[in-house]
Design an enzyme around this catalytic site. Structure first.
Site, PDB file in Angstrom:
ATOM      1  N   GLU A   1       0.841  -1.202   0.000  1.00 49.92           N
ATOM      2  CA  GLU A   1       0.000   0.000   0.000  1.00 49.92           C
ATOM      3  C   GLU A   1       0.873   1.249   0.000  1.00 49.92           C
ATOM      4  O   GLU A   1       1.889   1.308   0.715  1.00 49.92           O
ATOM      5  CB  GLU A   1      -0.823  -0.034   1.309  1.00 49.92           C
ATOM      6  CG  GLU A   1      -1.780   1.094   1.506  1.00 49.92           C
ATOM      7  CD  GLU A   1      -2.420   1.025   2.906  1.00 49.92           C
ATOM      8  OE1 GLU A   1      -1.722   0.658   3.871  1.00 49.92           O
ATOM      9  OE2 GLU A   1      -3.606   1.350   3.011  1.00 49.92           O
TER      10      GLU A   1
ATOM     11  N   HIS B   1       2.570   4.478   0.951  1.00 48.38           N
ATOM     12  CA  HIS B   1       2.841   5.090   2.258  1.00 48.38           C
ATOM     13  C   HIS B   1       3.535   6.433   2.072  1.00 48.38           C
ATOM     14  O   HIS B   1       4.518   6.753   2.749  1.00 48.38           O
ATOM     15  CB  HIS B   1       3.686   4.151   3.125  1.00 48.38           C
ATOM     16  CG  HIS B   1       2.850   3.204   3.945  1.00 48.38           C
ATOM     17  ND1 HIS B   1       2.172   2.155   3.389  1.00 48.38           N
ATOM     18  CD2 HIS B   1       2.561   3.157   5.264  1.00 48.38           C
ATOM     19  CE1 HIS B   1       1.509   1.508   4.333  1.00 48.38           C
ATOM     20  NE2 HIS B   1       1.726   2.093   5.480  1.00 48.38           N
TER      21      HIS B   1
ATOM     22  N   ASP C   1       3.563  -1.800   5.959  1.00 45.42           N
ATOM     23  CA  ASP C   1       2.702  -2.519   6.920  1.00 45.42           C
ATOM     24  C   ASP C   1       3.165  -3.966   7.093  1.00 45.42           C
ATOM     25  O   ASP C   1       3.170  -4.503   8.213  1.00 45.42           O
ATOM     26  CB  ASP C   1       1.239  -2.509   6.464  1.00 45.42           C
ATOM     27  CG  ASP C   1       0.608  -1.131   6.582  1.00 45.42           C
ATOM     28  OD1 ASP C   1       1.270  -0.210   7.091  1.00 45.42           O
ATOM     29  OD2 ASP C   1      -0.554  -0.985   6.151  1.00 45.42           O
TER      30      ASP C   1
ATOM     31  N   HIS D   1      -2.025  -3.821   9.287  1.00 42.14           N
ATOM     32  CA  HIS D   1      -2.776  -3.008   8.308  1.00 42.14           C
ATOM     33  C   HIS D   1      -4.215  -2.890   8.791  1.00 42.14           C
ATOM     34  O   HIS D   1      -4.943  -3.880   8.907  1.00 42.14           O
ATOM     35  CB  HIS D   1      -2.691  -3.684   6.934  1.00 42.14           C
ATOM     36  CG  HIS D   1      -3.499  -3.066   5.846  1.00 42.14           C
ATOM     37  ND1 HIS D   1      -3.316  -1.778   5.405  1.00 42.14           N
ATOM     38  CD2 HIS D   1      -4.508  -3.588   5.075  1.00 42.14           C
ATOM     39  CE1 HIS D   1      -4.174  -1.531   4.411  1.00 42.14           C
ATOM     40  NE2 HIS D   1      -4.902  -2.604   4.204  1.00 42.14           N
TER      41      HIS D   1
ATOM     42  N   GLU E   1      -7.092  -2.054   7.707  1.00 44.61           N
ATOM     43  CA  GLU E   1      -8.262  -2.551   6.979  1.00 44.61           C
ATOM     44  C   GLU E   1      -8.406  -4.071   7.016  1.00 44.61           C
ATOM     45  O   GLU E   1      -9.421  -4.607   6.575  1.00 44.61           O
ATOM     46  CB  GLU E   1      -8.211  -2.076   5.516  1.00 44.61           C
ATOM     47  CG  GLU E   1      -8.447  -0.583   5.318  1.00 44.61           C
ATOM     48  CD  GLU E   1      -7.178   0.254   5.466  1.00 44.61           C
ATOM     49  OE1 GLU E   1      -6.212  -0.195   6.129  1.00 44.61           O
ATOM     50  OE2 GLU E   1      -7.147   1.376   4.931  1.00 44.61           O
TER      51      GLU E   1
ATOM     52  N   HIS F   1      -1.476   7.133   9.183  1.00 48.37           N
ATOM     53  CA  HIS F   1      -1.024   6.381   8.024  1.00 48.37           C
ATOM     54  C   HIS F   1       0.177   7.064   7.389  1.00 48.37           C
ATOM     55  O   HIS F   1       0.075   8.218   6.966  1.00 48.37           O
ATOM     56  CB  HIS F   1      -2.143   6.237   6.992  1.00 48.37           C
ATOM     57  CG  HIS F   1      -1.682   5.559   5.735  1.00 48.37           C
ATOM     58  ND1 HIS F   1      -1.484   4.199   5.659  1.00 48.37           N
ATOM     59  CD2 HIS F   1      -1.328   6.057   4.533  1.00 48.37           C
ATOM     60  CE1 HIS F   1      -1.047   3.898   4.459  1.00 48.37           C
ATOM     61  NE2 HIS F   1      -0.934   5.006   3.756  1.00 48.37           N
TER      62      HIS F   1
ATOM     63  N   GLU G   1       4.588   5.366  11.990  1.00 50.53           N
ATOM     64  CA  GLU G   1       5.176   4.432  11.018  1.00 50.53           C
ATOM     65  C   GLU G   1       6.537   4.935  10.521  1.00 50.53           C
ATOM     66  O   GLU G   1       7.466   4.147  10.319  1.00 50.53           O
ATOM     67  CB  GLU G   1       4.225   4.209   9.838  1.00 50.53           C
ATOM     68  CG  GLU G   1       3.041   3.336  10.219  1.00 50.53           C
ATOM     69  CD  GLU G   1       2.164   2.978   9.024  1.00 50.53           C
ATOM     70  OE1 GLU G   1       1.753   1.812   8.929  1.00 50.53           O
ATOM     71  OE2 GLU G   1       1.883   3.871   8.194  1.00 50.53           O
TER      72      GLU G   1
HETATM   73 ZN    ZN Z   1       0.835   1.554   7.279  1.00 52.03          ZN
HETATM   74 MN    MN Z   2      -2.129   0.150   5.974  1.00 49.49          MN
END
Ligand code: ZN
Ligand code: MN
Length: 255
Positions: free
Chosen positions: A30, A32, A41, A116, A118, A172, A177
């Site tokens: 994904e 970032h 992630d 992650h 989701e 996010h 992170e």
């Molecule tokens: Zn992430």
């Molecule tokens: Mn994620």
């Protein structure tokens, strides 16, 4: 700590004699933002599982490196190039398939460690369907599903965010992170590409088809400017310790 993908099958059978905690890290591929790699992630879930497994003498499975579809308000959404996501049924099926195989080997204790946002309900559904199947065939496995960010102590968040924590959904590709990546995988972070945008301002609903409305152009949903190696160390060391403590308490392990 051992990784199953580095064991022989005979070595694996030996390790299972001790009824170890087995960890299944789950991530995503994904966007970032410009500073962080798309595997963030998956990478953080993997490193977290390995670090915790080292404390509890656990066994780590290969990571599920793809995740459920990125959502605008938690991951920037599906409008970015590079994000590769699974249908929910695929992730449910993969989770169920892996658990079925582990049960066949006699694994008794599994920790599904999610990185992650989701993924959560699809992992849950995979676990639920697997449990229904195991129970019907008289097999037993205790499975925990957990997200690593739930363990970071409040005093650490207060220190790291100076009292302005935006909430994990907006974190996010942001301060947490980025700091974690600066600690664990600094060569993959483009510090000079950290965007200057502020916190995303979203509608209160999700809209489909996804159109990226309200998502900062960078894909970073909250300020990452203050990210640092030291903050990453603080977050990671406290989180690893808390997860290990929780698992040890639950399973009656001495750490
Ligand atoms: Zn992430
Ligand atoms: Mn994620």
């Amino acid at each position: 700590m051992a990784r199953t993908d580095q064991l022989t099958w005979t070595g694996y059978v030996e390790v299972l004699q001790g009824n170890p905690l087995v960890f299944l890290p789950v991530g995503a591929h994904e966007q970032h933002g410009p500073p962080l790699p798309m595997g963030t992630d998956a990478l953080l879930a993997t490193r977290m599982a390995e670090a915790v497994a080292s404390r509890v003498n656990g066994l780590v499975l290969p990571t599920i490196s793809y995740g459920y579809k990125s959502q605008a308000r938690s991951g920037g959404g599906q409008t970015f190039p590079g994000t590769i996501s699974l249908d929910g049924s695929t992730l449910v099926g993969m989770t169920q398939d892996i658990i079925r195989e582990l049960a066949r080997h006699g694994v008794g204790r599994l920790v599904v460690l999610d990185g992650h946002y989701e993924n959560q309900w699809f992992l849950t559904e995979g676990i639920e369907l697997a449990q229904r199947e195991l129970q019907a065939s008289g097999k037993q496995m205790e499975i925990l599903r957990t997200e690593y960010w739930d363990y970071c102590p409040q005093h650490v968040l207060d220190t790291v965010f100076d009292g302005n924590f935006p909430g994990y959904d907006l974190e996010h590709a942001a301060l947490i992170e980025t700091s974690m990546m600066l600690y664990w995988q600094p060569e993959l972070v483009r510090v000079d590409a950290i965007p200057q945008n502020d916190q995303a301002d979203f509608d209160i609903f999700d809209r489909y088809p996804q159109d990226g409305k309200g998502v900062p152009a960078s894909g970073v949903l909250a300020p990452a400017r203050g990210a640092s190696y030291d903050k990453g160390q603080l977050i990671i060391e406290s989180t690893v310790a808390e997860i290990a403590r929780a698992l040890a308490a639950h399973f009656g392990l001495v750490i």
